[in-house]
Design a protein around this motif. Structure first.
Motif, mmCIF file in Angstrom:
data_model
loop_
_atom_site.group_PDB
_atom_site.id
_atom_site.type_symbol
_atom_site.label_atom_id
_atom_site.label_comp_id
_atom_site.label_asym_id
_atom_site.label_seq_id
_atom_site.Cartn_x
_atom_site.Cartn_y
_atom_site.Cartn_z
ATOM 1 N N HIS A 3 31.017 26.621 27.382
ATOM 2 C CA HIS A 3 30.931 27.407 28.768
ATOM 3 C C HIS A 3 31.849 26.713 29.799
ATOM 4 N N PHE A 6 35.082 27.673 31.467
ATOM 5 C CA PHE A 6 35.167 28.811 32.112
ATOM 6 C C PHE A 6 34.827 28.466 33.471
ATOM 7 N N HIS A 29 36.564 37.352 29.489
ATOM 8 C CA HIS A 29 35.300 36.947 29.277
ATOM 9 C C HIS A 29 34.479 37.317 30.738
ATOM 10 N N CYS A 33 30.114 38.128 31.788
ATOM 11 C CA CYS A 33 29.451 36.787 32.090
ATOM 12 C C CYS A 33 28.833 36.673 33.513
ATOM 13 N N CYS A 36 29.706 33.607 35.601
ATOM 14 C CA CYS A 36 31.013 33.311 35.848
ATOM 15 C C CYS A 36 31.300 34.331 37.219
HETATM 16 ZN ZN LIG Z 1 31.340 32.733 32.170
#
Ligand SMILES: [Zn+2]
Lengths: 256, 182
Positions: A3, A6, A29, A33, A36
């Protein structure tokens, strides 16, 4: 793929500099998520706070004046237009007799008391919120005053089409304008607003734009200037933001 | 829990014009230096500011506090509109606007610009940015003020793409410390 990459992409994305495959990959993505999403939010907030931290400078008053004028024009600014649209709904209304004005006045006075208490509770918390509530209190107070005039009518509006479960009540005085209270209306979609129309003799007249709160409620004041002549029918339509001179969208509420 | 700015946007969304005036009074003096920093011309900055706040009025109903702070909401609009304006002015070629990125990396400012703006340059650099190192500030300015993408920045600085990405991330981390009240 771990991860960690990202987390870097989230920072570049927030700075508005992500491009190419990285952008495509990150945008695929991001929706799934939460981590994020939070990282982007936080980075955007950081950038915003940083960018707004320069020494404040008040722009020329002309900018403010021009904006305020423009904003004033967005409400109740409909021009006369004569559409056959109205003919379908333009039946001279029998005043809804389900509630007498006096009974309704009692209800609104009770609501006034409740709002006064809410106002007191909110006062310490947030001055601006209080101002908004005070405006609402003023609105209810205006409605109660209007109800004391024997010429004032109370007209019920029924939900139409996809808004069948919505309801509205218009407190209307041909000389003094009115107050519209709405419940159960879904928030207008982005780019749209609700528009109230007064219809007399088959002619719709713009009576202002309004939105609803998260619970689907709204209280909308109609200025006395709008009340010219006896109004037969009240209707609410969904219109593009900024309003239109004549109704174009679907009817969501209408009186009989 | 609402923020004062968020509450103002909500009341604005209900069509409250006074709330709009308060929103303007609260944020315009903060947004204006930011826009001026990008477009570098007072008349252009005033135009952009008008567009930004007009859009805020029209788009207030779409504001979602779960997706960002009021500050991020308004600054994102301001950035987009200001960069659009710089690009439009350059395309039209009506006015020569010094590319902000050149000025910030120390290239000579071309003559004919707005002298008052140049004189105020120092004050226009957001104070939080001033706490970054020269290299960190440069990369944030290239991305955020000049609207360059990571590849364009990599070309401009003649650095590997990976380095640029990492530097942006580190600069943002440092910036966060700078804006976080201690
Ligand atoms: Zn993420």
């Amino acid at each position: 793929m771990s991860h960690e990459p990202f987390e870097t992409l989230a920072a570049v994305y927030a700075a508005g500099a992500l491009d190419g495959d990285d952008l495509a990959q990150f945008e695929a993505h991001l929706p799934g998520c939460a981590e994020c999403q939070a990282a982007v939010r936080e980075a955007q907030d950081t950038l915003a706070r940083a960018m707004l931290s320069a020494r404040p400078q008040t722009p020329l008053p002309a900018v403010r004046e021009a904006l305020v004028r423009r904003v004033e024009r967005t409400r109740g600014a409909g021009r006369r237009a004569w559409l056959t649209w109205a003919a379908a709904t333009a039946v001279v209304a029998a005043v809804a007799a389900g509630f007498t004005a006096t009974w309704v006045a009692v209800r609104y006075e009770a609501r006034l008391g409740q709002m006064a208490r809410e106002t007191a509770a909110v006062k310490e918390r947030l001055a601006r919120n209080e101002a908004a509530l005070q405006e609402q209190v003023a609105l209810y107070r205006g409605a109660v005053e209007l109800l004391r005039d024997p010429a004032t009518r109370v007209v019920d509006l029924r939900g139409q089409g996809t808004a069948a479960s919505a309801s509205g009540r218009m407190i209307w005085n041909d000389a003094g304008g009115g107050h519209l209270f709405v419940a159960g209306l879904p928030p207008a979609p982005a780019g749209k607003t609700y528009a109230l129309w007064t219809i007399s003799g088959g002619t719709p007249r713009a009576a202002g734009l309004f939105g609803v709160d998260a619970s689907g409620r709204s209280a909308h004041r109609i200025a006395p200037e709008v009340a010219r002549g006896a109004v037969g029918v009240f209707a609410v339509t969904l219109e593009p933001e900024g309003g239109t001179p004549a109704p174009t969208g679907p009817i969501v509420l209408a009186s009989k | 829990m609402g923020t004062p700015g968020g509450d103002l946007i909500r009341v604005m969304a209900a069509g409250d014009r006074d709330a709009f005036a308060r929103f303007y009074d609260r944020y315009a003096p903060l947004v204006f230096p930011f826009v001026l920093r990008i477009v570098r011309d007072r008349a252009d900055a005033a135009d952009v500011l008008q567009d930004v706040f007009w859009e805020a009025w029209r788009g207030a109903a779409a504001y979602d506090s779960a997706r960002g702070t009021p500050e991020a909401w308004i600054i994102t609009r301001a950035r987009t509109r200001a960069i659009d304006r710089v690009r439009a002015v350059r395309r039209r070629g009506e006015t020569f606007v010094a590319p902000v990125d050149e000025a910030t990396v120390g290239a000579p400012t071309p003559p004919g610009g707005d002298a008052a703006v140049r004189a105020e340059e120092r004050q226009l650099v957001a104070s939080a940015l001033a706490q970054l190192s020269q290299a960190q500030r440069e990369i944030i300015e290239l991305a955020y003020y000049s609207g360059l993408t990571q590849r364009e920045i990599a070309e401009r600085l003649e650095q590997p793409l990976g380095t640029v990405k990492t530097r942006i991330r580190l600069a943002l981390a440092r910036l966060r410390e700078a804006v976080t009240p201690t």
